[in-house]
Design a protein around this motif. Structure first.
Motif, PDB file in Angstrom:
ATOM      1  N   PHE A  53     -18.838  19.779 -65.602  1.00 48.40           N
ATOM      2  CA  PHE A  53     -18.449  18.372 -65.590  1.00 48.40           C
ATOM      3  C   PHE A  53     -17.187  18.112 -66.413  1.00 48.40           C
ATOM      4  CE2 PHE A  53     -23.109  18.395 -64.951  1.00 48.40           C
ATOM      5  CZ  PHE A  53     -23.138  17.827 -63.685  1.00 48.40           C
ATOM      6  N   SER A  54     -16.367  19.144 -66.570  1.00 51.76           N
ATOM      7  CA  SER A  54     -15.146  18.998 -67.369  1.00 51.76           C
ATOM      8  C   SER A  54     -14.192  17.968 -66.779  1.00 51.76           C
ATOM      9  CB  SER A  54     -14.431  20.350 -67.500  1.00 51.76           C
ATOM     10  OG  SER A  54     -14.102  20.887 -66.225  1.00 51.76           O
ATOM     11  N   ARG A  55     -14.334  17.676 -65.486  1.00 51.52           N
ATOM     12  CA  ARG A  55     -13.460  16.674 -64.857  1.00 51.52           C
ATOM     13  C   ARG A  55     -13.702  15.276 -65.420  1.00 51.52           C
ATOM     14  NH1 ARG A  55     -17.609  18.063 -61.554  1.00 51.52           N
ATOM     15  NH2 ARG A  55     -18.764  16.444 -60.404  1.00 51.52           N
ATOM     16  N   TYR A  56     -14.847  15.093 -66.098  1.00 51.81           N
ATOM     17  CA  TYR A  56     -15.174  13.798 -66.682  1.00 51.81           C
ATOM     18  C   TYR A  56     -14.946  13.769 -68.192  1.00 51.81           C
ATOM     19  CZ  TYR A  56     -17.676  12.956 -62.274  1.00 51.81           C
ATOM     20  OH  TYR A  56     -18.007  12.797 -60.951  1.00 51.81           O
ATOM     21  N   GLU A  57     -14.214  14.727 -68.716  1.00 58.05           N
ATOM     22  CA  GLU A  57     -14.016  14.825 -70.157  1.00 58.05           C
ATOM     23  C   GLU A  57     -13.469  13.517 -70.729  1.00 58.05           C
ATOM     24  OE1 GLU A  57     -11.279  17.420 -73.237  1.00 58.05           O
ATOM     25  OE2 GLU A  57     -12.002  18.401 -71.405  1.00 58.05           O
ATOM     26  N   GLY A  58     -14.055  13.078 -71.845  1.00 60.40           N
ATOM     27  CA  GLY A  58     -13.620  11.854 -72.497  1.00 60.40           C
ATOM     28  C   GLY A  58     -14.204  10.588 -71.910  1.00 60.40           C
ATOM     29  N   MET A  59     -15.108  10.714 -70.939  1.00 62.41           N
ATOM     30  CA  MET A  59     -15.664   9.538 -70.271  1.00 62.41           C
ATOM     31  C   MET A  59     -17.152   9.356 -70.574  1.00 62.41           C
ATOM     32  SD  MET A  59     -13.714  10.105 -66.592  1.00 62.41           S
ATOM     33  CE  MET A  59     -14.119   8.484 -65.931  1.00 62.41           C
ATOM     34  N   GLU A  60     -17.588   9.873 -71.734  1.00 60.62           N
ATOM     35  CA  GLU A  60     -19.017   9.815 -72.062  1.00 60.62           C
ATOM     36  C   GLU A  60     -19.523   8.414 -72.368  1.00 60.62           C
ATOM     37  OE1 GLU A  60     -16.781  11.304 -75.751  1.00 60.62           O
ATOM     38  OE2 GLU A  60     -16.841  11.767 -73.620  1.00 60.62           O
ATOM     39  N   ASN A  61     -18.620   7.453 -72.462  1.00 60.05           N
ATOM     40  CA  ASN A  61     -19.035   6.067 -72.687  1.00 60.05           C
ATOM     41  C   ASN A  61     -19.019   5.226 -71.413  1.00 60.05           C
ATOM     42  OD1 ASN A  61     -19.413   6.371 -75.521  1.00 60.05           O
ATOM     43  ND2 ASN A  61     -17.205   6.223 -75.821  1.00 60.05           N
ATOM     44  N   VAL A  70     -28.755  13.622 -70.962  1.00 58.90           N
ATOM     45  CA  VAL A  70     -28.277  14.961 -70.631  1.00 58.90           C
ATOM     46  C   VAL A  70     -26.794  14.932 -70.283  1.00 58.90           C
ATOM     47  CG1 VAL A  70     -28.992  14.741 -68.201  1.00 58.90           C
ATOM     48  CG2 VAL A  70     -28.694  17.009 -69.211  1.00 58.90           C
ATOM     49  N   ALA A  71     -26.335  13.879 -69.619  1.00 58.90           N
ATOM     50  CA  ALA A  71     -24.916  13.751 -69.265  1.00 58.90           C
ATOM     51  C   ALA A  71     -24.067  13.531 -70.510  1.00 58.90           C
ATOM     52  CB  ALA A  71     -24.733  12.598 -68.286  1.00 58.90           C
ATOM     53  N   VAL A  72     -24.551  12.696 -71.435  1.00 62.79           N
ATOM     54  CA  VAL A  72     -23.823  12.451 -72.680  1.00 62.79           C
ATOM     55  C   VAL A  72     -23.620  13.750 -73.445  1.00 62.79           C
ATOM     56  CG1 VAL A  72     -23.879  11.262 -74.907  1.00 62.79           C
ATOM     57  CG2 VAL A  72     -24.658  10.085 -72.858  1.00 62.79           C
ATOM     58  N   MET A  73     -24.688  14.551 -73.568  1.00 63.88           N
ATOM     59  CA  MET A  73     -24.591  15.803 -74.314  1.00 63.88           C
ATOM     60  C   MET A  73     -23.672  16.804 -73.628  1.00 63.88           C
ATOM     61  SD  MET A  73     -28.400  16.462 -75.899  1.00 63.88           S
ATOM     62  CE  MET A  73     -29.383  15.831 -74.550  1.00 63.88           C
ATOM     63  N   ALA A  74     -23.738  16.877 -72.298  1.00 63.90           N
ATOM     64  CA  ALA A  74     -22.882  17.805 -71.567  1.00 63.90           C
ATOM     65  C   ALA A  74     -21.407  17.472 -71.776  1.00 63.90           C
ATOM     66  CB  ALA A  74     -23.226  17.775 -70.081  1.00 63.90           C
ATOM     67  N   LEU A  79     -21.830   8.481 -66.368  1.00 70.10           N
ATOM     68  CA  LEU A  79     -23.055   9.113 -66.864  1.00 70.10           C
ATOM     69  C   LEU A  79     -24.143   9.091 -65.798  1.00 70.10           C
ATOM     70  CD1 LEU A  79     -23.204   7.686 -70.507  1.00 70.10           C
ATOM     71  CD2 LEU A  79     -22.335   9.906 -69.741  1.00 70.10           C
ATOM     72  N   ARG A  80     -24.247   7.975 -65.063  1.00 62.49           N
ATOM     73  CA  ARG A  80     -25.243   7.881 -63.999  1.00 62.49           C
ATOM     74  C   ARG A  80     -24.939   8.883 -62.884  1.00 62.49           C
ATOM     75  NH1 ARG A  80     -29.888   6.785 -64.633  1.00 62.49           N
ATOM     76  NH2 ARG A  80     -30.133   8.744 -63.525  1.00 62.49           N
ATOM     77  N   ALA A  81     -23.661   9.007 -62.525  1.00 63.22           N
ATOM     78  CA  ALA A  81     -23.265   9.933 -61.456  1.00 63.22           C
ATOM     79  C   ALA A  81     -23.560  11.379 -61.840  1.00 63.22           C
ATOM     80  CB  ALA A  81     -21.780   9.751 -61.130  1.00 63.22           C
TER      81      ALA A  81
END
Length: 246
Positions: A180-188, A135-139, A193-195
């Protein structure tokens, strides 16, 4: 077309009559644009109750077993799920998670609502379990908000294994969208992702007020099934002990 026939004529009115759901926080679901609705999963009926009360169409990722059952019953079940807009996802093998993500992103790129259960399976005991990071990856990849949702009372209305639901009050509660836009580009980034996933699960927990278990539901189910099998074996051996060979 069949989706709306189910929603407004065949299934929706029946579900509303049987469950009499009380809806809270519906204003948090956007009227347009892509978004993920992430909820707890307590009952088979969850798949149909939420679509019945939402004004917009929502597509769920559903386990592939619903689409591959044998015989007439299996074909009817598959037709029903496809007609209701559900997408089959194979949960076995190494590529299962990636397949689910691809299917989910396909829905979101069309500016639609995607429904997902981060636990990955129904709760077998009414508790809320650790969420999987898909779900975090997709978001992050789709750059969409996540609306937490709590289904309350559906476990009592239709617990696992029960075909005909009980008459029991149900509440469907939506929370404020999570950005979660503050984490943009950090999907890897695994820690990110856990947070994100834990934040989503905490929002669901706050809405549902369930007991939380910091383990994956599938793991706990497997452990309990193994323990039950061992107990049955032990009882059988106590009842029919092996005679020593002379």
């Amino acid at each position: 077309m069949f989706y709306y026939l189910l929603k407004y004529v065949l299934l929706g009115p029946l579900l509303r009559l049987v469950f009499r759901p009380r809806i809270e926080g519906l204003e948090h679901v956007p009227s347009s644009g892509a978004a993920i609705v992430a909820g707890n999963h307590l009952s088979f009926s969850d798949h149909f109750l939420m679509p019945a009360i939402l004004k917009r169409r929502i597509t769920f990722l559903a386990k592939a077993e619903y689409f591959t059952g044998p015989g007439v019953k299996g074909r009817l079940t598959a037709f029903f799920f496809r007609s209701a807009g559900q997408i089959p996802v194979d949960r076995s093998g190494k590529e299962a998670g990636q397949a689910a993500i691809r299917e989910g992103l396909g829905v979101l790129t069309k500016d639609e609502l995607l429904g997902i259960y981060p636990e990955g399976t129904r709760s077998h005991d009414g508790r809320l379990y650790k969420g999987k990071v898909g779900v975090a990856v997709m978001a992050l990849k789709a750059r969409v908000p996540v609306i937490p949702c709590a289904m309350i009372g559906t476990f009592e209305a239709q617990p696992p294994g029960k075909v005909i639901p009980n008459i029991h009050p149900v509440v469907i509660r939506f929370g404020k969208p999570l950005d979660f836009s503050r984490y943009e580009g950090m999907e890897n980034e695994k820690a990110v992702l856990r947070a994100i996933t834990d934040e989503i699960m905490y929002a669901i927990l706050s809405l549902s007020e369930q007991e939380y278990v910091d383990q994956y539901a599938a793991v706990v189910k497997a452990q309990e099934a193994e323990a039950a099998a061992k107990e049955r074996k032990d009882r059988k051996e106590r009842k029919f002990p092996r005679m020593p060979l002379s």
